[in-house]
Design a protein around this motif. Structure first.
Motif, PDB file in Angstrom:
ATOM      1  N   ALA A  17      -7.676  29.982 -33.908  1.00 15.27           N
ATOM      2  CA  ALA A  17      -6.344  29.376 -34.022  1.00 15.27           C
ATOM      3  C   ALA A  17      -6.520  27.943 -34.513  1.00 15.27           C
ATOM      4  CB  ALA A  17      -5.627  29.389 -32.692  1.00 15.27           C
ATOM      5  N   LEU A  18      -5.666  27.535 -35.412  1.00 14.49           N
ATOM      6  CA  LEU A  18      -5.686  26.189 -35.965  1.00 14.49           C
ATOM      7  C   LEU A  18      -4.416  25.470 -35.518  1.00 14.49           C
ATOM      8  CD1 LEU A  18      -7.210  24.249 -37.874  1.00 14.49           C
ATOM      9  CD2 LEU A  18      -5.847  25.202 -39.746  1.00 14.49           C
ATOM     10  N   SER A  19      -4.577  24.224 -35.066  1.00 14.07           N
ATOM     11  CA  SER A  19      -3.410  23.469 -34.617  1.00 14.07           C
ATOM     12  C   SER A  19      -2.464  23.208 -35.788  1.00 14.07           C
ATOM     13  CB  SER A  19      -3.838  22.142 -33.984  1.00 14.07           C
ATOM     14  OG  SER A  19      -4.439  21.302 -34.947  1.00 14.07           O
ATOM     15  N   ALA A  20      -1.223  22.947 -35.475  1.00 19.50           N
ATOM     16  CA  ALA A  20      -0.199  22.728 -36.501  1.00 19.50           C
ATOM     17  C   ALA A  20      -0.525  21.557 -37.419  1.00 19.50           C
ATOM     18  CB  ALA A  20       1.161  22.514 -35.844  1.00 19.50           C
ATOM     19  N   ASP A  21      -1.212  20.541 -36.879  1.00 21.98           N
ATOM     20  CA  ASP A  21      -1.546  19.382 -37.715  1.00 21.98           C
ATOM     21  C   ASP A  21      -2.961  19.468 -38.299  1.00 21.98           C
ATOM     22  OD1 ASP A  21      -3.087  18.918 -35.479  1.00 21.98           O
ATOM     23  OD2 ASP A  21      -2.242  16.942 -35.047  1.00 21.98           O
ATOM     24  N   LEU A  25      -9.457  23.252 -34.043  1.00 21.55           N
ATOM     25  CA  LEU A  25      -9.703  24.672 -34.269  1.00 21.55           C
ATOM     26  C   LEU A  25     -10.204  25.268 -32.964  1.00 21.55           C
ATOM     27  CD1 LEU A  25     -10.041  27.112 -36.232  1.00 21.55           C
ATOM     28  CD2 LEU A  25     -12.399  26.323 -36.550  1.00 21.55           C
ATOM     29  N   ALA A  26      -9.549  26.311 -32.466  1.00 21.58           N
ATOM     30  CA  ALA A  26      -9.978  27.008 -31.263  1.00 21.58           C
ATOM     31  C   ALA A  26     -10.592  28.341 -31.677  1.00 21.58           C
ATOM     32  CB  ALA A  26      -8.798  27.241 -30.331  1.00 21.58           C
ATOM     33  N   VAL A  46     -13.238  24.536 -28.611  1.00 19.92           N
ATOM     34  CA  VAL A  46     -12.339  23.747 -29.462  1.00 19.92           C
ATOM     35  C   VAL A  46     -13.150  22.778 -30.278  1.00 19.92           C
ATOM     36  CG1 VAL A  46     -10.369  22.177 -29.484  1.00 19.92           C
ATOM     37  CG2 VAL A  46     -10.493  23.985 -27.752  1.00 19.92           C
ATOM     38  N   TYR A  47     -12.923  22.790 -31.568  1.00 17.11           N
ATOM     39  CA  TYR A  47     -13.643  21.922 -32.496  1.00 17.11           C
ATOM     40  C   TYR A  47     -12.660  20.997 -33.173  1.00 17.11           C
ATOM     41  CZ  TYR A  47     -17.265  25.416 -31.915  1.00 17.11           C
ATOM     42  OH  TYR A  47     -18.180  26.283 -31.391  1.00 17.11           O
TER      43      TYR A  47
END
Length: 47
Positions: A17-21, A25-26, A46-47
Motif C-alpha cells: 500500500a502506498l500513502s496518498a502523498d 510504502l507499507a 513501512v518504508y
C-alpha cells in the motif's frame, strides 16, 4: 526490498500500500513472518 526477518515461503510483498502523498510504502505477507513466535499476530513493514 526485503524484510529483516524473511524466510522461504513468507510471501513478503504480496500485500503493498502506498500513502496518498507517496511518502510511505507499507509491505507485508498474507501471514505473520515467523508465525511460530508466541504472541505474533501480523507483520507490516513501512518504508
Amino acid at each position: 526490498m526485503k524484510a529483516s526477518n524473511t524466510a522461504t515461503g513468507d510471501q513478503f510483498g504480496q500485500h503493498v500500500a502506498l500513502s496518498a502523498d507517496d511518502t510511505a510504502l507499507a509491505v507485508g505477507p498474507p501471514l505473520p513472518i515467523q508465525a511460530s513466535t508466541p504472541g505474533v499476530s501480523g507483520s507490516v513493514f513501512v518504508y
